[in-house]
Design an enzyme around this catalytic site. Structure first.
Site, mmCIF file in Angstrom:
data_model
loop_
_atom_site.group_PDB
_atom_site.id
_atom_site.type_symbol
_atom_site.label_atom_id
_atom_site.label_comp_id
_atom_site.label_asym_id
_atom_site.label_seq_id
_atom_site.Cartn_x
_atom_site.Cartn_y
_atom_site.Cartn_z
ATOM 1 C CB SER A 144 -66.771 106.652 22.340
ATOM 2 O OG SER A 144 -67.130 107.287 21.135
ATOM 3 C CE1 TYR A 157 -61.839 108.828 20.126
ATOM 4 C CE2 TYR A 157 -64.200 109.253 20.073
ATOM 5 C CZ TYR A 157 -63.083 108.735 20.710
ATOM 6 O OH TYR A 157 -63.233 108.113 21.932
#
Length: 260
Positions: A144, A157
């Site tokens: 990401s 994350y």
């Protein structure tokens, strides 16, 4: 010849029951690939299977929990058995817990890192062991924009996605001599089941959009071209790279000059 044509190839997509993973399976099928689709439950894959088969491609459902080593080994063995061999791995299964860093628990950290980083490695390893025997493979790890940007509330994350970027480079060096390319596809801000509640806040969406040079969050289909490129012979001389598909948000989140 069309270097983007995936006819005759088999792809394995983890986390394919919904969201980006489901879209990845369909995009690969549109490009000609047959697809092994995985999720933690067989029933959740029905819609993905139906859409892949509607395109005239084969779809095989396989149960996979990337946090369990035995599940990974069983899944990959079954994928090879039902399909005859996997050419392309899309390492997509992931999770997130949004909390201020001071509130992150031991359990939160383990859940995210075991899913997003440990799982990515061991699924790739299990597939690569078989790809080495064939002298060919395309491994696409899904990262990401947090591979390169930091965001409050996303400490574990971001650590997992940054780790995915570094892991991609190491595996590319390790497996390149065996004909296996390893790249990371890093989406920017896309609306998914994990973050849909955030998109219900119009103020937040406006705040986000102002920081994206293309002036919109990601939409369905925006990742398809990059995915097929990385899965195909068009990217045969590309490995160890992270390809950001993020509308430009990674160029800098703070505007030095106000825009009209």
């Amino acid at each position: 010849m069309n270097p983007f044509d995936l006819t005759g190839k088999v792809a394995l997509v983890t986390g394919a029951s919904r969201g980006l993973g489901k879209g990845f399976a369909i995009a690969l099928a549109k490009a000609g690939a047959d697809v092994v689709v995985t999720s933690r439950t067989r029933e959740s894959l029905d819609e993905t299977i139906a859409e892949v088969e509607s395109l005239g491609r084969k779809a095989w459902p396989v149960v996979l929990d990337v946090r369990e080593q035995s599940s990974i080994e069983t899944c990959v063995a079954e994928a090879w058995e039902v399909s005859g061999g996997v050419d392309i791995l899309v390492n997509n299964a992931g999770c997130n817990v949004r909390k201020p860093a001071l509130e992150v628990t031991w359990e939160d950290w383990n859940l995210i890192l075991e899913t997003n980083l440990r799982g990515v490695f061991f699924v790739a390893q299990a597939c690569a062991r078989r790809m080495v025997e064939r002298g060919y493979g395309r491994v696409i790890n899904i990262g990401s924009v947090t591979c390169v940007n930091g965001y409050a509330g996303l400490a574990p994350y971001g650590a997992s996605r940054g780790g995915t970027k570094q892991l991609t480079m190491s595996l590319a060096d390790d497996w390149g001599p065996h004909g296996i390319t390893v790249n990371c596809l890093a989406p920017g801000w896309f609306k998914t089941a994990q973050n849909k509640v955030m998109y219900e806040d119009e103020g937040w969406v406006d705040y986000l959009t102002d920081r994206i040079p293309l002036k919109r969050p990601g939409a369905p289909g925006d990742l398809d071209g990059a995915l097929v490129f990385l899965a195909s012979d068009a990217s045969a001389y590309m490995t160890g790279q992270t390809l950001l598909i993020d509308g430009g948000i990674s160029v800098g989140a703070v505007r030095a000059v106000p825009t009209k």
